[in-house]
Design an enzyme around this catalytic site. Structure first.
Site, PDB file in Angstrom:
ATOM      1  N   ARG A   1      11.450  -6.119   4.172  1.00  0.00           N
ATOM      2  CA  ARG A   1      11.403  -4.661   4.165  1.00  0.00           C
ATOM      3  C   ARG A   1      12.386  -3.834   4.706  1.00  0.00           C
ATOM      4  O   ARG A   1      12.770  -4.152   6.246  1.00  0.00           O
ATOM      5  CB  ARG A   1      10.012  -4.394   4.667  1.00  0.00           C
TER       6      ARG A   1
ATOM      7  N   LYS B   1       0.934  -1.345  -0.021  1.00  0.00           N
ATOM      8  CA  LYS B   1      -0.023   0.018  -0.070  1.00  0.00           C
ATOM      9  C   LYS B   1       0.770   1.345  -0.005  1.00  0.00           C
ATOM     10  O   LYS B   1       0.685   2.083  -0.820  1.00  0.00           O
ATOM     11  CB  LYS B   1      -1.020  -0.023   1.001  1.00  0.00           C
TER      12      LYS B   1
ATOM     13  N   ARG C   1       0.179  -8.583  13.735  1.00  0.00           N
ATOM     14  CA  ARG C   1      -0.417  -7.589  12.800  1.00  0.00           C
ATOM     15  C   ARG C   1      -1.461  -8.253  11.927  1.00  0.00           C
ATOM     16  O   ARG C   1      -2.564  -7.596  11.902  1.00  0.00           O
ATOM     17  CB  ARG C   1       0.643  -6.639  12.098  1.00  0.00           C
TER      18      ARG C   1
ATOM     19  N   ARG D   1      11.979  -2.007  10.485  1.00  0.00           N
ATOM     20  CA  ARG D   1      10.919  -1.633  11.343  1.00  0.00           C
ATOM     21  C   ARG D   1      10.810  -2.735  12.550  1.00  0.00           C
ATOM     22  O   ARG D   1      10.836  -3.926  12.339  1.00  0.00           O
ATOM     23  CB  ARG D   1       9.515  -1.465  10.833  1.00  0.00           C
TER      24      ARG D   1
ATOM     25  N   ARG E   1      -9.060   1.714   9.877  1.00  0.00           N
ATOM     26  CA  ARG E   1      -8.508   0.486  10.144  1.00  0.00           C
ATOM     27  C   ARG E   1      -9.612  -0.098  10.974  1.00  0.00           C
ATOM     28  O   ARG E   1      -9.214  -1.379  11.588  1.00  0.00           O
ATOM     29  CB  ARG E   1      -7.171   0.340  10.828  1.00  0.00           C
TER      30      ARG E   1
HETATM   31  P1  ADP Z   1       2.243  -1.865   3.097  1.00  0.00           P
HETATM   32  O1  ADP Z   1       2.322  -0.242   3.125  1.00  0.00           O
HETATM   33  O2  ADP Z   1       1.014  -2.356   2.484  1.00  0.00           O
HETATM   34  O3  ADP Z   1       2.626  -2.441   4.543  1.00  0.00           O
HETATM   35  P2  ADP Z   1       4.918  -1.455   1.547  1.00  0.00           P
HETATM   36  O4  ADP Z   1       4.572  -0.766   0.448  1.00  0.00           O
HETATM   37  O5  ADP Z   1       5.574  -1.039   2.586  1.00  0.00           O
HETATM   38  O6  ADP Z   1       3.538  -2.192   2.132  1.00  0.00           O
HETATM   39  O7  ADP Z   1       5.707  -2.795   1.093  1.00  0.00           O
HETATM   40  C1  ADP Z   1       5.880  -4.035   2.066  1.00  0.00           C
HETATM   41  C2  ADP Z   1       7.327  -4.521   1.169  1.00  0.00           C
HETATM   42  O8  ADP Z   1       7.363  -5.288   0.145  1.00  0.00           O
HETATM   43  C3  ADP Z   1       8.520  -3.242   0.989  1.00  0.00           C
HETATM   44  O9  ADP Z   1       9.509  -4.068   1.352  1.00  0.00           O
HETATM   45  C4  ADP Z   1       8.294  -3.176  -0.600  1.00  0.00           C
HETATM   46  O10 ADP Z   1       9.533  -2.623  -1.010  1.00  0.00           O
HETATM   47  C5  ADP Z   1       7.702  -4.510  -0.930  1.00  0.00           C
HETATM   48  N1  ADP Z   1       7.205  -4.426  -2.090  1.00  0.00           N
HETATM   49  C6  ADP Z   1       5.875  -3.383  -2.513  1.00  0.00           C
HETATM   50  N2  ADP Z   1       5.430  -3.821  -3.598  1.00  0.00           N
HETATM   51  C7  ADP Z   1       6.006  -4.986  -4.090  1.00  0.00           C
HETATM   52  C8  ADP Z   1       5.955  -5.680  -5.267  1.00  0.00           C
HETATM   53  N3  ADP Z   1       4.987  -5.352  -6.219  1.00  0.00           N
HETATM   54  N4  ADP Z   1       6.794  -6.707  -5.412  1.00  0.00           N
HETATM   55  C9  ADP Z   1       7.639  -7.061  -4.060  1.00  0.00           C
HETATM   56  N5  ADP Z   1       7.876  -6.456  -3.355  1.00  0.00           N
HETATM   57  C10 ADP Z   1       6.902  -5.264  -3.302  1.00  0.00           C
HETATM   58  P1  AMP Z   2       1.418   0.798   8.887  1.00  0.00           P
HETATM   59  O1  AMP Z   2       2.828   1.785   8.762  1.00  0.00           O
HETATM   60  O2  AMP Z   2       0.305   1.424   8.297  1.00  0.00           O
HETATM   61  O3  AMP Z   2       1.889  -0.579   8.845  1.00  0.00           O
HETATM   62  O4  AMP Z   2       1.166   1.036  10.599  1.00  0.00           O
HETATM   63  C1  AMP Z   2       1.970   0.545  11.762  1.00  0.00           C
HETATM   64  C2  AMP Z   2       1.333   0.284  12.945  1.00  0.00           C
HETATM   65  O5  AMP Z   2       0.813   1.774  13.206  1.00  0.00           O
HETATM   66  C3  AMP Z   2      -0.080  -0.405  13.130  1.00  0.00           C
HETATM   67  O6  AMP Z   2       0.327  -1.809  13.322  1.00  0.00           O
HETATM   68  C4  AMP Z   2      -0.639   0.427  14.256  1.00  0.00           C
HETATM   69  O7  AMP Z   2       0.124   0.048  15.290  1.00  0.00           O
HETATM   70  C5  AMP Z   2      -0.356   1.688  13.935  1.00  0.00           C
HETATM   71  N1  AMP Z   2      -1.546   2.362  12.890  1.00  0.00           N
HETATM   72  C6  AMP Z   2      -1.201   2.677  11.861  1.00  0.00           C
HETATM   73  N2  AMP Z   2      -2.537   3.067  11.181  1.00  0.00           N
HETATM   74  C7  AMP Z   2      -3.419   2.963  12.251  1.00  0.00           C
HETATM   75  C8  AMP Z   2      -4.912   3.192  12.371  1.00  0.00           C
HETATM   76  N3  AMP Z   2      -5.513   3.791  11.260  1.00  0.00           N
HETATM   77  N4  AMP Z   2      -5.622   2.678  13.593  1.00  0.00           N
HETATM   78  C9  AMP Z   2      -4.395   2.437  14.468  1.00  0.00           C
HETATM   79  N5  AMP Z   2      -3.545   1.898  14.531  1.00  0.00           N
HETATM   80  C10 AMP Z   2      -2.781   2.368  13.250  1.00  0.00           C
END
Ligand code: ADP
Ligand code: AMP
Length: 214
Positions: free
Chosen positions: A127, A13, A171, A160, A88
């Site tokens: 990641r 995302k 999660r 992270r 969420r």
């Molecule tokens: P989210 O915001 O949904 O938690 P991220 O955008 O941070 O996900 O992506 C999670 C991990 O997957 C990151 O390490 C990113 O570089 C990798 N990633 C994102 N899109 C793709 C893809 N299409 N193919 C492979 N890896 C991806």
């Molecule tokens: P993300 O970066 O979206 O993966 O979020 C990381 C963490 O932040 C989550 O696991 C939650 O602990 C917190 N978080 C992010 N967005 C929300 C939300 N909309 N409501 C509650 N917690 C959140």
């Protein structure tokens, strides 16, 4: 364009929100980034937020709603936004409705990112992020040009805390219990588009643009 991204952690995302927001010239609003910023403060609130995030739980709705509402009302979000990681929970979805009503706006589309569980685990375990500019990398799929260093500012990349295995499991449970029900909520409103989020970033971006512009 007012777009919400739904989908499990690690679905891609944030990666796609940054690109789509740039494409439409609107802000990328990520509550996770805003909360990580809050968690960095050496205050009682900052420490509480950091502790909740490290366990993989959701931060309380009142705090998250307040952050999101304030951000959406800012001037640069007048033309639209890509909301990544919010809402969420059912309560957050109601709060978003109220916040949009206050500014006389409505959502255009809600995207649900579809990925397999194996792919989620692979994406989260590899990641790495830049702690300064927040650019997201992957050890295998999107490595930086110089190992462990951000392409933009050279900062050392970090993993992270909540991307460690035990927290990832929690999660995913929290996502299934609290967030996945929103897929049906928005489908019922006729706003939902499902996007296959497997494949390369370019393939996924292409599918997103098709879904959003259809
Ligand atoms: P989210 O915001 O949904 O938690 P991220 O955008 O941070 O996900 O992506 C999670 C991990 O997957 C990151 O390490 C990113 O570089 C990798 N990633 C994102 N899109 C793709 C893809 N299409 N193919 C492979 N890896 C991806
Ligand atoms: P993300 O970066 O979206 O993966 O979020 C990381 C963490 O932040 C989550 O696991 C939650 O602990 C917190 N978080 C992010 N967005 C929300 C939300 N909309 N409501 C509650 N917690 C959140």
């Amino acid at each position: 364009m007012r777009i919400v991204f739904l989908g499990p952690p690690g679905a891609g995302k944030g990666t796609q929100a940054a690109r789509l927001a740039e494409h439409f010239g609107v802000p990328h609003i990520a509550t996770g980034d805003m909360l990580r910023e809050a968690a960095g403060a050496d205050t009682p609130l900052g420490r509480r937020v950091a502790e909740i995030m490290a366990r993989g739980e959701l931060v309380p709705d009142d705090l998250t709603n307040q952050l999101a509402r304030g951000r959406i009302a800012q001037r640069d979000a007048e033309k639209g936004f890509v909301l990544d990681g919010y809402p969420r929970s059912a309560e957050q979805a109601r709060a978003l409705d109220r916040a949009l009503e206050e500014i006389g706006a409505a959502l255009d589309v809600v995207i649900n990112f579809e990925v397999t569980e194996d792919e989620i685990v692979a994406r989260l375990s590899g990641r790495r992020v830049c702690p300064v500019c927040k650019t997201v990398y992957h050890l295998v799929a999107h490595p930086p040009r110089v190992a462990e260093r951000c392409d933009r500012d050279g900062t050392g990349l970090i993993q992270r805390d909540d991307d460690r295995e035990a927290t990832v499991r929690r999660r995913l449970e929290v996502y299934a219990a609290r967030t996945r029900p929103l897929v049906d909520l928005y489908r019922g409103r006729g706003l939902l588009k499902e996007v296959d989020a497997m494949g390369s970033k370019e393939e996924v971006l292409g599918r997103l643009l098709t879904a959003v512009e259809a």
